[in-house]
Design an enzyme around this catalytic site. Structure first.
Site, PDB file in Angstrom:
ATOM      1  N   ASP A  80      -0.376   5.060   0.836  1.00 42.73           N
ATOM      2  CA  ASP A  80      -0.411   6.166   1.835  1.00 42.73           C
ATOM      3  C   ASP A  80      -0.214   5.714   3.286  1.00 42.73           C
ATOM      4  O   ASP A  80      -1.144   4.663   3.691  1.00 42.73           O
ATOM      5  CB  ASP A  80      -1.873   6.535   1.772  1.00 42.73           C
ATOM      6  CG  ASP A  80      -2.232   7.219   0.361  1.00 42.73           C
ATOM      7  OD1 ASP A  80      -1.045   7.493  -0.417  1.00 42.73           O
ATOM      8  OD2 ASP A  80      -3.453   7.220   0.154  1.00 42.73           O
ATOM      9  N   ASP A  82       0.969  -1.237  -0.059  1.00 38.73           N
ATOM     10  CA  ASP A  82       0.048  -0.130  -0.045  1.00 38.73           C
ATOM     11  C   ASP A  82       0.926   1.345   0.033  1.00 38.73           C
ATOM     12  O   ASP A  82       2.119   1.042   0.277  1.00 38.73           O
ATOM     13  CB  ASP A  82      -0.907   0.088   1.244  1.00 38.73           C
ATOM     14  CG  ASP A  82      -1.611   1.280   1.605  1.00 38.73           C
ATOM     15  OD1 ASP A  82      -2.406   1.736   0.562  1.00 38.73           O
ATOM     16  OD2 ASP A  82      -1.611   1.823   2.689  1.00 38.73           O
TER      17      ASP A  82
END
Length: 296
Positions: free
Chosen positions: A49, A47
Site C-alpha cells: 500500500d 510493502d
C-alpha cells in the site's frame, strides 16, 4: 491489580504477531521459474500500500467485492473504520487492536477461498493494475535482474497479495492469513493482521526457511509502521514516505525515493484525511441512528 494487564496484553499481541508472521511465511508461494535464483543469500521485501500501489489494496478489493454484492454496506463500513483506526493509531490501544483483529476480514466469512481468488483476479485488472507505481516496479525488477528473489509483505489478505505478486512477475507474497476450513473462510485470522511487528516476524521466518542473510537483503515501505521490518535488513529504503519515516530515514542515512509529484502527494494527504473524516462521520451517524431507534 490493573498494572499487570498491559504487559499481558503486550505479550499476547507479540505472540499473535509472531504466529501471523510464521503463518504468512509458511503460506508464501515461490514461482517455479524462480526456485533457483542466482543470488541465494539476498532478497528484497516490498510493502504494497502506497509503496508498490497507489492507495490501499484492501480498499480496492473491498470496493470491488462490494460492487459484486459480496457483503453489505454496513459490514464494510464497520470493518473499514476499525482498520483505518488501527492503521492510524498503531498498537497504542490493545483493546482496540483486539477489536480490529477480530473484525478484520470478517466480511469474507462463509465465502470460499476459490471465490475470493477468482474475484481478486478480476478486481486486480479493473482497480489495481493501473495504480502500480512504475518507479517501485522498476526497483523490484532490478532485484530480479540481479538474480534475487522479491516478496511482497502486506496486511492485505494473502490470496490478494499473491495475485499482485504473480501479475508483477515477483517471487511471491506474504499477507494476512484468514482461517478457512474445507476451503470456506471462518471469519477468523491466524494470529494477527500482518502489520507492523508481524511483518518483521514474517520476514524473519521466511529468511530462516530460505537461508537468507538479512544483512544482504533490502526492504521498501512508505510507512513508519514498517520500521520493524525495515530495521531488520541491511538496505532499508523509504518509498513515498510518510513524515515520520522520512525523518527517520534521513537521520539513519537510508535511501529515499518519492514517485509522487508535490501536487499528487498533497492531494493524497487531503484524500486520506477526507476518507478518515467520512468514515468517522458515517460511523457516528450510524451510531446516532441506532441510538434514536433504541429510544423510539
Amino acid at each position: 491489580m490493573s498494572p499487570p494487564e498491559k504487559p499481558r496484553r503486550a505479550s499476547n499481541l507479540q505472540r499473535r504477531s509472531k504466529l501471523a508472521g510464521e503463518a504468512a511465511a509458511a503460506a508464501a508461494e515461490v514461482e517455479t521459474a524462480l526456485d533457483h535464483p542466482v543470488d541465494t543469500d539476498s532478497a528484497a521485501f516490498f510493502d504494497v500500500d502506497n509503496t508498490v500501489m497507489q492507495g490501499a489494496s484492501i480498499f480496492h478489493l473491498a470496493r470491488g467485492l462490494h460492487r459484486r454484492e459480496f457483503f453489505t454496506t454496513r459490514e464494510i463500513l464497520g470493518a473499514a473504520w476499525k482498520q483505518a483506526y488501527f492503521r492510524i493509531v498503531g498498537v497504542e490501544d490493545p483493546e482496540h487492536v483486539a477489536d480490529a483483529r477480530s473484525s478484520a476480514l470478517s466480511f469474507i466469512a462463509g465465502h470460499t477461498v476459490t471465490e475470493l481468488e477468482e474475484l481478486g483476479e478480476e478486481i486486480f485488472d479493473e482497480a489495481m493494475a493501473h495504480r502500480i507505481w512504475p518507479g517501485t516496479r522498476a526497483l523490484a525488477q532490478l532485484h530480479l535482474d540481479e538474480g534475487q528473489r522479491v516478496w511482497l509483505v502486506t496486511a492485505a489478505p494473502i490470496e490478494i497479495a499473491q495475485i499482485i505478486a504473480r501479475r508483477l512477475g515477483l517471487t511471491g507474497a506474504m499477507g494476512t492469513v484468514a482461517e478457512h476450513e474445507n476451503g470456506v473462510y471462518t471469519g477468523r485470522l491466524v494470529g494477527e493482521m500482518l502489520h507492523g511487528p508481524a511483518k518483521a516476524e514474517a520476514v524473519k521466518a521466511l529468511a530462516a526457511r530460505e537461508g537468507l542473510d538479512l544483512a544482504r537483503c533490502s526492504a521498501y515501505s512508505d510507512s513508519a509502521n514498517d520500521l520493524p521490518m525495515l530495521s531488520l535488513v541491511g538496505d532499508p529504503v523509504a518509498i513515498n514516505p510518510d513524515a515520520t519515516l522520512r525523518a527517520h530515514a534521513r537521520q539513519q542515512g537510508w535511501r529515499i525515493r518519492d514517485y509522487r509529484t508535490g501536487r499528487k502527494a498533497a492531494r493524497a494527504g487531503l484524500m486520506a484525511a477526507a476518507l478518515a473524516g467520512a468514515a468517522a462521520g458515517t460511523v457516528a451517524a450510524g451510531m446516532a441512528l441506532k441510538e434514536r431507534r433504541g429510544h423510539s
